[in-house]
Enzyme design. Structure first.
Site, short mmCIF file in Angstrom:
data_model
loop_
_atom_site.label_atom_id
_atom_site.label_comp_id
_atom_site.label_asym_id
_atom_site.label_seq_id
_atom_site.Cartn_x
_atom_site.Cartn_y
_atom_site.Cartn_z
N HIS A 17 -10.93 2.44 9.05
CA HIS A 17 -9.75 1.80 8.44
C HIS A 17 -8.45 2.54 8.76
CE1 HIS A 17 -12.15 -1.02 6.18
NE2 HIS A 17 -12.89 -0.03 5.73
N HIS A 22 -3.34 -2.27 6.12
CA HIS A 22 -3.52 -1.97 4.69
C HIS A 22 -3.33 -0.47 4.41
CE1 HIS A 22 -4.38 -4.01 1.07
NE2 HIS A 22 -5.68 -3.88 1.00
N PHE A 68 -12.10 2.76 -2.62
CA PHE A 68 -11.50 1.71 -1.81
C PHE A 68 -10.27 1.17 -2.54
CE2 PHE A 68 -15.31 2.18 0.57
CZ PHE A 68 -14.90 1.92 1.86
N ASN A 70 -9.21 -1.51 -3.89
CA ASN A 70 -9.26 -2.25 -5.15
C ASN A 70 -9.69 -1.40 -6.34
OD1 ASN A 70 -11.86 -2.04 -4.22
ND2 ASN A 70 -12.44 -4.14 -4.67
N ASP A 95 1.25 -1.07 1.53
CA ASP A 95 1.62 -2.11 2.48
C ASP A 95 2.16 -3.32 1.72
OD1 ASP A 95 -1.21 -2.27 1.58
OD2 ASP A 95 -1.20 -4.17 2.67
N ASN A 116 -4.04 -5.18 -4.25
CA ASN A 116 -5.17 -4.79 -5.09
C ASN A 116 -5.11 -3.35 -5.60
OD1 ASN A 116 -6.42 -7.29 -5.15
ND2 ASN A 116 -7.48 -6.92 -3.22
#
Length: 193
Positions: A17, A22, A68, A70, A95, A116
C-alpha cells in the site's frame, strides 16, 4: 489556539500500500521524519509507529497507525490518552477525493466526508474537534470507482502534484504547530498547484 503536539498520518500499513493514493498521510509524515533523520519505531500499546521531530522549535510526535485505515481511530485515541494530548492539539493528515492533486487544505472540526480513518476517529472520540490536513488526490469521476482509485497508485503527473502539495503543507507546519493556523491557511490555501 492550542499548539499541535501530535501529527497523525493516515494510511494502510504494508509495502503493497506504500504508494497508494490513500497513503498520502503516511507519505507526509514519512517525509517529515526523513528530513529530520528521525526513525519510526513500532509502539504496540499505541497500535502504530511513532517518531519524534522538531517543528517550529517544538517537539512533535508523529504517528502512523498500524491498523488499517478504517480502524485508525484506535491508534489515534490510544496516542492521545497515552501522551495526554487534547484532540484539539492533534493534526490528522489524510487523502482527500474532493480536492485535485497538487492541493492541500487545512481544516478544523467537521464530519468525516466519507474518509474512513476520520470516520473511525470521530466514532471513538465522540466528536470531530481536531485539525485535519487534506491532501488532494482527485476523484475518479464516479462513486463506483472510488475504492479502486484510492487503493491505486497515482500516475506520474498526479504523483508529482501530490508530492508538491505535501511539500507546500510541510512549509506551513511551523505556523500550525505554534498555533497560527489562520496564517498557515492563508499561505497554503493561496499557493498555486
Amino acid at each position: 489556539m492550542a499548539e499541535i503536539r501530535l501529527i497523525v498520518g493516515l494510511g494502510n500499513p504494508g509495502p503493497e500500500h506504500a504508494h497508494d493514493r490513500h497513503n498520502a498521510g503516511f507519505r507526509l509524515v514519512d517525509t517529515l521524519a526523513e528530513r529530520q533523520g528521525a526513525r519510526f519505531g513500532l509502539d504496540s500499546k499505541l497500535f502504530g509507529e511513532t517518531a519524534r521531530v522538531q517543528i517550529g522549535g517544538r517537539d512533535v510526535w508523529l504517528l502512523k497507525p498500524a491498523t488499517f485505515m478504517n480502524l485508525s481511530g484506535k491508534s489515534v485515541a490510544a496516542a492521545l490518552r497515552f501522551w495526554k494530548i487534547e484532540p484539539e492539539q492533534a493534526l490528522l493528515v489524510h487523502d482527500e477525493l474532493d480536492l485535485p492533486p497538487g492541493t492541500a487544505r487545512l481544516k478544523f472540526d467537521g464530519g468525516h466526508g466519507g474518509q474512513n480513518g476520520l470516520r473511525d476517529t470521530i466514532r471513538l472520540l465522540g466528536h470531530g474537534r481536531f485539525h485535519r490536513l487534506r491532501i488532494g488526490i482527485g476523484h475518479p469521476g464516479h462513486k463506483d470507482r472510488v475504492v479502486g482509485w484510492v487503493l491505486g497508485k497515482p500516475g506520474k503527473d498526479d504523483d508529482i502534484l501530490i508530492g508538491r502539495a505535501i511539500d507546500d503543507a510541510i512549509d506551513v507546519l511551523p505556523l500550525v504547530v505554534n498555533g497560527d493556523v489562520n496564517e498557515a491557511m492563508k499561505r497554503l490555501h493561496t499557493s498555486k498547484p
